[in-house]
Design an enzyme around this catalytic site. Structure first.
Site, PDB file in Angstrom:
ATOM      1  N   LYS A  10       0.918  -1.109   0.084  1.00 62.42           N
ATOM      2  CA  LYS A  10      -0.096   0.042   0.127  1.00 62.42           C
ATOM      3  C   LYS A  10       0.852   1.168  -0.048  1.00 62.42           C
ATOM      4  O   LYS A  10       2.052   1.136   0.067  1.00 62.42           O
ATOM      5  CB  LYS A  10      -0.861  -0.044   1.090  1.00 62.42           C
ATOM      6  CG  LYS A  10      -1.980  -1.048   1.335  1.00 62.42           C
ATOM      7  CD  LYS A  10      -3.043  -1.092   2.340  1.00 62.42           C
ATOM      8  CE  LYS A  10      -4.083  -2.210   2.340  1.00 62.42           C
ATOM      9  NZ  LYS A  10      -5.168  -1.823   3.104  1.00 62.42           N
ATOM     10  N   TYR A  50     -12.393  -1.995  -4.167  1.00 64.13           N
ATOM     11  CA  TYR A  50     -13.024  -2.274  -2.739  1.00 64.13           C
ATOM     12  C   TYR A  50     -14.412  -2.150  -2.623  1.00 64.13           C
ATOM     13  O   TYR A  50     -15.111  -1.793  -1.498  1.00 64.13           O
ATOM     14  CB  TYR A  50     -12.470  -1.178  -1.826  1.00 64.13           C
ATOM     15  CG  TYR A  50     -10.693  -1.439  -1.230  1.00 64.13           C
ATOM     16  CD1 TYR A  50     -10.721  -2.912  -0.505  1.00 64.13           C
ATOM     17  CD2 TYR A  50      -9.708  -0.568  -1.317  1.00 64.13           C
ATOM     18  CE1 TYR A  50      -9.246  -3.148  -0.066  1.00 64.13           C
ATOM     19  CE2 TYR A  50      -8.439  -0.964  -1.092  1.00 64.13           C
ATOM     20  CZ  TYR A  50      -8.455  -2.000  -0.244  1.00 64.13           C
ATOM     21  OH  TYR A  50      -7.261  -2.296   0.097  1.00 64.13           O
ATOM     22  N   ASN A 113      -2.198  -0.048   6.906  1.00 64.85           N
ATOM     23  CA  ASN A 113      -1.657  -1.351   7.219  1.00 64.85           C
ATOM     24  C   ASN A 113      -0.553  -2.078   6.388  1.00 64.85           C
ATOM     25  O   ASN A 113      -0.583  -3.283   6.328  1.00 64.85           O
ATOM     26  CB  ASN A 113      -2.755  -2.097   7.666  1.00 64.85           C
ATOM     27  CG  ASN A 113      -3.768  -2.500   6.606  1.00 64.85           C
ATOM     28  OD1 ASN A 113      -3.687  -1.983   5.547  1.00 64.85           O
ATOM     29  ND2 ASN A 113      -4.865  -3.305   6.897  1.00 64.85           N
ATOM     30  N   HIS A 116      -2.206  -5.486   1.538  1.00 66.83           N
ATOM     31  CA  HIS A 116      -3.499  -6.147   1.277  1.00 66.83           C
ATOM     32  C   HIS A 116      -3.541  -7.521   0.998  1.00 66.83           C
ATOM     33  O   HIS A 116      -2.433  -7.730   0.031  1.00 66.83           O
ATOM     34  CB  HIS A 116      -4.421  -5.237   0.478  1.00 66.83           C
ATOM     35  CG  HIS A 116      -5.640  -6.157   0.005  1.00 66.83           C
ATOM     36  ND1 HIS A 116      -6.862  -6.188   0.546  1.00 66.83           N
ATOM     37  CD2 HIS A 116      -5.896  -6.884  -1.212  1.00 66.83           C
ATOM     38  CE1 HIS A 116      -7.878  -7.026   0.186  1.00 66.83           C
ATOM     39  NE2 HIS A 116      -6.958  -7.405  -1.116  1.00 66.83           N
ATOM     40  N   GLU A 127      -9.835 -10.081  -7.619  1.00 73.59           N
ATOM     41  CA  GLU A 127      -8.596  -9.183  -7.575  1.00 73.59           C
ATOM     42  C   GLU A 127      -7.540  -9.152  -8.599  1.00 73.59           C
ATOM     43  O   GLU A 127      -6.948  -8.418  -8.786  1.00 73.59           O
ATOM     44  CB  GLU A 127      -8.178  -9.151  -6.147  1.00 73.59           C
ATOM     45  CG  GLU A 127      -9.185  -8.949  -4.986  1.00 73.59           C
ATOM     46  CD  GLU A 127      -8.812  -8.833  -3.541  1.00 73.59           C
ATOM     47  OE1 GLU A 127      -9.418  -8.186  -2.909  1.00 73.59           O
ATOM     48  OE2 GLU A 127      -7.895  -9.270  -3.285  1.00 73.59           O
TER      49      GLU A 127
HETATM   50  P1  CMP Z   1      -7.357  -4.579   3.700  1.00 71.90           P
HETATM   51  O1  CMP Z   1      -7.161  -5.936   3.692  1.00 71.90           O
HETATM   52  O2  CMP Z   1      -7.023  -3.863   2.359  1.00 71.90           O
HETATM   53  O3  CMP Z   1      -8.979  -4.474   3.255  1.00 71.90           O
HETATM   54  C1  CMP Z   1      -9.773  -3.619   3.462  1.00 71.90           C
HETATM   55  C2  CMP Z   1      -9.317  -2.325   4.195  1.00 71.90           C
HETATM   56  O4  CMP Z   1     -10.178  -1.526   4.867  1.00 71.90           O
HETATM   57  C3  CMP Z   1      -8.369  -2.964   5.296  1.00 71.90           C
HETATM   58  O5  CMP Z   1      -7.252  -3.701   4.743  1.00 71.90           O
HETATM   59  C4  CMP Z   1      -8.070  -1.900   6.117  1.00 71.90           C
HETATM   60  O6  CMP Z   1      -6.839  -1.051   5.673  1.00 71.90           O
HETATM   61  C5  CMP Z   1      -9.527  -0.860   6.161  1.00 71.90           C
HETATM   62  N1  CMP Z   1     -10.214  -1.104   7.222  1.00 71.90           N
HETATM   63  C6  CMP Z   1     -10.691  -2.437   7.627  1.00 71.90           C
HETATM   64  N2  CMP Z   1     -11.388  -2.036   8.731  1.00 71.90           N
HETATM   65  C7  CMP Z   1     -11.244  -0.664   8.999  1.00 71.90           C
HETATM   66  C8  CMP Z   1     -11.680   0.007  10.007  1.00 71.90           C
HETATM   67  N3  CMP Z   1     -12.376  -0.240  11.117  1.00 71.90           N
HETATM   68  N4  CMP Z   1     -11.325   1.433  10.161  1.00 71.90           N
HETATM   69  C9  CMP Z   1     -10.565   1.943   9.110  1.00 71.90           C
HETATM   70  N5  CMP Z   1     -10.016   1.045   8.072  1.00 71.90           N
HETATM   71  C10 CMP Z   1     -10.488  -0.106   7.883  1.00 71.90           C
END
Ligand code: CMP
Length: 140
Positions: A10, A50, A113, A116, A127
């Site tokens: 990311k 998404y 984070n 993904h 995806e």
């Molecule tokens: P990802 O695995 O990319 O899939 C969806 C993303 O949404 C997740 O990682 C996080 O980066 C984001 N996400 C999931 N839950 C939350 C939350 N409660 N608040 C903010 N971002 C979230």
């Protein structure tokens, strides 16, 4: 069973120049990159990727973040690649991710984070096809 999964490094991690370190972790884990590119999504393209989270309160912020800088998209192949990649990534929230996981090492926030990964074989199919055409990622 040999599977393929989509991994994304990311914008937070590419911005901190951590793509190489994360790719090394995939290779060390036996998750083999079989297609890879660096792209920058528009917000609309992030929203398409998404779409499943469309109703979530974090959707707008997530899509803004995912289009804020370059990302590295990778098709990883290996035995049980989907689950093994998710285990390697750790919990969505880096604060809750296990020691040694990618999100613990490289993530800073539930949204920022670092990585993904596809969460099921159906998701992986969608995806992978979102980013790679048949020339870039031929059928196994
Ligand atoms: P990802 O695995 O990319 O899939 C969806 C993303 O949404 C997740 O990682 C996080 O980066 C984001 N996400 C999931 N839950 C939350 C939350 N409660 N608040 C903010 N971002 C979230």
């Amino acid at each position: 069973m040999i599977e393929r999964t989509l991994a994304i490094i990311k914008p937070d991690a590419t911005g901190r120049h951590q793509s190489g370190a994360i790719l090394q972790r995939y290779e060390q884990a036996g998750l083999v990159p079989v297609a890879m590119k660096l792209v920058r999504l528009t917000k609309a393209q992030a929203e398409g990727f998404y779409y499943i989270h469309k109703q979530r309160p974090f959707f707008d912020s997530l899509c803004s973040f995912m289009s804020s800088g370059p990302i590295v998209v990778i098709a990883l192949e290996g035995e049980q690649a989907i689950k093994r990649h998710r285990d390697l990534m750790g919990a969505t929230d880096p604060a809750k991710a296990a020691e040694g996981s990618l999100r613990k090492a490289f993530g800073t926030h539930i949204e920022h984070n670092a990585v993904h990964g596809s969460d099921s074989s159906e998701t992986a199919q969608f995806e992978l096809a979102y980013f790679f055409n048949a020339l870039e990622l031929p059928q196994p």
